[in-house]
Write a protein that holds these residues in place. Sequence first.
Motif, PDB file in Angstrom:
ATOM      1  N   HIS A 198       0.913  -1.120  -0.058  1.00 36.75           N
ATOM      2  CA  HIS A 198       0.038  -0.076   0.106  1.00 36.75           C
ATOM      3  C   HIS A 198       0.869   1.136  -0.048  1.00 36.75           C
ATOM      4  O   HIS A 198       0.567   2.003  -0.714  1.00 36.75           O
ATOM      5  N   HIS A 199       1.583   1.329   1.044  1.00 32.63           N
ATOM      6  CA  HIS A 199       2.788   2.542   1.133  1.00 32.63           C
ATOM      7  C   HIS A 199       3.556   2.606  -0.445  1.00 32.63           C
ATOM      8  O   HIS A 199       3.864   3.858  -0.620  1.00 32.63           O
ATOM      9  N   LEU A 202       1.776   4.386  -2.766  1.00 32.29           N
ATOM     10  CA  LEU A 202       1.510   5.692  -2.594  1.00 32.29           C
ATOM     11  C   LEU A 202       2.775   6.434  -3.068  1.00 32.29           C
ATOM     12  O   LEU A 202       2.749   7.471  -3.768  1.00 32.29           O
ATOM     13  N   ALA A 231       3.736   9.176   3.454  1.00 30.60           N
ATOM     14  CA  ALA A 231       3.546   7.831   3.435  1.00 30.60           C
ATOM     15  C   ALA A 231       4.635   6.727   3.812  1.00 30.60           C
ATOM     16  O   ALA A 231       4.503   5.839   4.373  1.00 30.60           O
ATOM     17  N   SER A 232       6.114   7.328   3.632  1.00 28.35           N
ATOM     18  CA  SER A 232       7.102   6.509   4.062  1.00 28.35           C
ATOM     19  C   SER A 232       7.132   6.472   5.573  1.00 28.35           C
ATOM     20  O   SER A 232       7.563   5.284   6.056  1.00 28.35           O
ATOM     21  N   SER A 234       4.268   6.787   7.491  1.00 31.22           N
ATOM     22  CA  SER A 234       3.372   5.717   7.943  1.00 31.22           C
ATOM     23  C   SER A 234       3.732   4.034   7.783  1.00 31.22           C
ATOM     24  O   SER A 234       3.527   3.311   8.471  1.00 31.22           O
ATOM     25  N   ALA A 235       4.743   4.023   6.591  1.00 31.78           N
ATOM     26  CA  ALA A 235       4.982   2.656   6.248  1.00 31.78           C
ATOM     27  C   ALA A 235       5.853   2.257   7.403  1.00 31.78           C
ATOM     28  O   ALA A 235       5.865   0.943   7.770  1.00 31.78           O
ATOM     29  N   GLU A 238       3.732   1.287  10.517  1.00 34.86           N
ATOM     30  CA  GLU A 238       3.111   0.047  10.772  1.00 34.86           C
ATOM     31  C   GLU A 238       3.944  -1.075  10.461  1.00 34.86           C
ATOM     32  O   GLU A 238       3.741  -2.065  11.258  1.00 34.86           O
ATOM     33  N   THR A 271      -4.893   9.582   2.437  1.00 39.60           N
ATOM     34  CA  THR A 271      -3.318   9.368   1.704  1.00 39.60           C
ATOM     35  C   THR A 271      -3.467   9.259   0.340  1.00 39.60           C
ATOM     36  O   THR A 271      -2.428   9.926  -0.436  1.00 39.60           O
ATOM     37  N   GLN A 308      -7.353  -1.339   1.412  1.00 36.60           N
ATOM     38  CA  GLN A 308      -5.969  -0.730   1.080  1.00 36.60           C
ATOM     39  C   GLN A 308      -5.340  -1.332   0.011  1.00 36.60           C
ATOM     40  O   GLN A 308      -4.733  -0.546  -0.752  1.00 36.60           O
TER      41      GLN A 308
END
Length: 308
Positions: A198-199, A202, A231-232, A234-235, A238, A271, A308
């Motif tokens: 997902h990320h 993005l 985005a990075s 958030s990756a 997670e 996002t 996602q």
Amino acid sequence: MRDHPLATDAVLALGALVSMVVGSFASPHGAHGPTFGTRTPATFSLFLMVLGAAALVFRRRRPRVVLAVTIGLSLLELTSGEPRAPVAMCAVIALYTLASRTDRPTTWRVGVLTMAGLTGVAMLSGPLPWYAQENIGIFAWTGMAAAAGDAVRSRRAFIDAIRERAERAERTRDEEARRRVAEERLRIARDLHDVVAHHIALVNVQAGVAAHVMDKRPDQAKEALAHVRDASRSALNELRATVGLLRQSGDPEAPTEPAPGLAVLDDLVDTFRNAGLPVKVMVQLGRSAADTAPLPAAVDLAAYRVIQ
């Protein structure tokens, strides 16, 4: 004793010989019970006792042969016409050994034959009446030897069965633990794949936007790069939360954030909206209370991952 069975049997044989020799000096017909020193064993009886004790050294290696030899020596002593000596105790020990190392039918067949043979010869030979206590003693000792040997064999079999079940349960528990570990690793791998895919998608979209508008619209390119950074980040967050499940008990405390679900669907959609993609979310609620009830955690997570 387990490491040196022959030496153990030699010590047992020596103890049996000493007991038989001492017992051969006792007379059971005293005025007030057994008396010592009133008789002496014959040389032939002493010789039979030594042979019987020597045979007991090999009682566990050749139990049937040793039993046959000791029964033969006992019969020789009973029919010799000499004063009785307890040579039959060798046969008692040999019968116990055979009973403890064979099956129950064999134990009782051999035990009955030994009891009947030795007791019958003892009753029919010698000057004593058939109901003398020495004759009854031979019957009792051989019967108790067979019964005790059978009981010991049954207990050993019972303990072996318990040990086998425990070992089998241990193997089954280990296999179940390995299976659960494999399933957990597969689940974590799937979560990692979902998060990264997902990320990275993005980041790819935002990087493409930034490359496209870098020359003509630097402000939009800067905004796209900021989204790449978000985005990075958030990756990484997670990934850190997912890998935290693999920490051991002594490692730093794992994150306590709940697993993602439809409750944070707006953050997921934002996002993509920040990347400039038009995304519309339509939620259709059911009419019954069951349709609007919270979803189970596994279903909630699965729905989130699908979107996602």
